[in-house]
Design a protein around this motif. Structure first.
Motif, short mmCIF file in Angstrom:
data_model
loop_
_atom_site.label_atom_id
_atom_site.label_comp_id
_atom_site.label_asym_id
_atom_site.label_seq_id
_atom_site.Cartn_x
_atom_site.Cartn_y
_atom_site.Cartn_z
N GLN A 39 0.82 -1.21 0.00
CA GLN A 39 0.00 0.00 0.00
C GLN A 39 0.86 1.26 0.00
O GLN A 39 1.88 1.31 0.68
N LEU A 40 0.41 2.24 -0.76
CA LEU A 40 1.01 3.57 -0.72
C LEU A 40 0.18 4.40 0.25
O LEU A 40 -1.01 4.65 0.02
N LEU A 41 0.80 4.77 1.38
CA LEU A 41 0.13 5.58 2.39
C LEU A 41 0.51 7.02 2.17
O LEU A 41 1.69 7.38 2.15
N GLU A 42 -0.49 7.88 2.00
CA GLU A 42 -0.26 9.30 1.85
C GLU A 42 -0.80 10.00 3.10
O GLU A 42 -2.00 10.03 3.34
N PHE A 43 0.13 10.51 3.91
CA PHE A 43 -0.25 11.14 5.17
C PHE A 43 -0.85 12.52 4.91
O PHE A 43 -0.62 13.13 3.86
N ALA A 44 -1.58 13.03 5.89
CA ALA A 44 -2.24 14.32 5.77
C ALA A 44 -1.25 15.44 5.47
O ALA A 44 -1.60 16.42 4.81
N ASP A 45 0.02 15.30 5.91
CA ASP A 45 1.03 16.33 5.65
C ASP A 45 1.68 16.19 4.27
O ASP A 45 2.58 16.93 3.93
N GLY A 46 1.23 15.20 3.48
CA GLY A 46 1.75 15.01 2.13
C GLY A 46 2.88 13.99 2.03
O GLY A 46 3.27 13.62 0.93
N SER A 47 3.42 13.53 3.16
CA SER A 47 4.50 12.54 3.12
C SER A 47 3.95 11.18 2.69
O SER A 47 2.76 10.88 2.87
N LEU A 48 4.83 10.37 2.11
CA LEU A 48 4.45 9.05 1.59
C LEU A 48 5.19 7.95 2.35
O LEU A 48 6.34 8.13 2.73
N SER A 49 4.53 6.83 2.52
CA SER A 49 5.13 5.63 3.10
C SER A 49 4.59 4.42 2.36
O SER A 49 3.51 4.48 1.74
N ARG A 51 3.44 0.46 2.97
CA ARG A 51 3.09 -0.55 3.98
C ARG A 51 2.96 -1.89 3.29
O ARG A 51 2.24 -2.02 2.30
N LEU A 52 3.64 -2.89 3.82
CA LEU A 52 3.50 -4.28 3.40
C LEU A 52 2.66 -4.96 4.47
O LEU A 52 3.02 -4.96 5.64
N CYS A 53 1.52 -5.49 4.08
CA CYS A 53 0.60 -6.06 5.05
C CYS A 53 -0.19 -7.18 4.39
O CYS A 53 0.07 -7.54 3.25
N TYR A 54 -1.15 -7.73 5.13
CA TYR A 54 -2.03 -8.71 4.50
C TYR A 54 -3.38 -8.73 5.19
O TYR A 54 -3.55 -8.24 6.30
N TYR A 55 -4.33 -9.29 4.45
CA TYR A 55 -5.71 -9.46 4.91
C TYR A 55 -6.02 -10.95 4.87
O TYR A 55 -5.44 -11.69 4.06
N ASP A 56 -6.93 -11.40 5.73
CA ASP A 56 -7.38 -12.78 5.60
C ASP A 56 -8.35 -12.87 4.42
O ASP A 56 -8.70 -11.85 3.82
N HIS A 57 -8.79 -14.06 4.09
CA HIS A 57 -9.66 -14.22 2.92
C HIS A 57 -11.07 -13.66 3.12
O HIS A 57 -11.83 -13.55 2.17
N ARG A 63 -2.53 -8.19 11.76
CA ARG A 63 -1.41 -7.49 12.39
C ARG A 63 -0.28 -8.45 12.72
O ARG A 63 0.18 -8.53 13.85
N SER A 64 0.18 -9.18 11.73
CA SER A 64 1.27 -10.13 11.88
C SER A 64 2.27 -9.87 10.76
O SER A 64 1.96 -9.19 9.79
N PRO A 65 3.48 -10.44 10.87
CA PRO A 65 4.46 -10.26 9.78
C PRO A 65 3.93 -10.81 8.46
O PRO A 65 3.22 -11.81 8.42
N LEU A 66 4.29 -10.14 7.39
CA LEU A 66 3.91 -10.58 6.05
C LEU A 66 4.96 -11.55 5.53
O LEU A 66 6.15 -11.23 5.53
N ILE A 67 4.54 -12.72 5.11
CA ILE A 67 5.41 -13.71 4.48
C ILE A 67 4.83 -13.99 3.10
O ILE A 67 3.64 -14.28 2.97
N LEU A 68 5.67 -13.88 2.07
CA LEU A 68 5.22 -14.05 0.69
C LEU A 68 5.83 -15.29 0.06
O LEU A 68 7.03 -15.52 0.16
N SER A 69 5.00 -16.07 -0.63
CA SER A 69 5.50 -17.18 -1.44
C SER A 69 5.90 -16.63 -2.81
O SER A 69 5.56 -15.50 -3.16
N GLN A 70 6.60 -17.43 -3.57
CA GLN A 70 7.01 -16.99 -4.90
C GLN A 70 5.81 -16.66 -5.78
O GLN A 70 5.81 -15.66 -6.50
#
Length: 95
Positions: A39-49, A51-57, A63-70
């Motif tokens: 995700q591209l997070l755009e903060f209210a002050d205009g700064s960008l970050s 985020r690597l995350c995941y959702y269940d199905h 709120r756990s570490p993201l692990i990616l398969s190939q």
């Protein structure tokens, strides 16, 4: 492997302890165990970050570490084609 990908509205708000803003872009892929997202997070002050995350199905944020398969990396690469600002920021990471 699930082929369904949740389509969450973008932009949509986020709020963290240190600031809030909008999820401006999101690349996602429905993997076997979860739905990873970049995700591209755009903060209210205009700064960008990024985020690597995941959702269940069921579409719930996890709120756990993201692990990616190939295969998930390949799926996210394809999804990133529709997120130009996020892709450019990630390119800076790899430069």
């Amino acid at each position: 492997m699930p082929s369904r990908v949740s389509r969450r509205a973008v932009p949509r708000p986020f709020e963290l302890h240190w600031g809030s803003g909008q999820i401006a872009e999101e690349a996602t892929f429905a993997g076997e165990h979860h739905e990873p997202a970049v995700q591209l997070l755009e903060f209210a002050d205009g700064s960008l970050s990024v985020r690597l995350c995941y959702y269940d199905h069921e579409g719930r944020f996890q709120r756990s570490p993201l692990i990616l398969s190939q295969s998930e990396i390949e799926g996210l690469r394809e999804s990133l084609k529709s997120t130009p600002r996020l892709r450019n920021l990630l390119t800076e990471l790899l430069a």
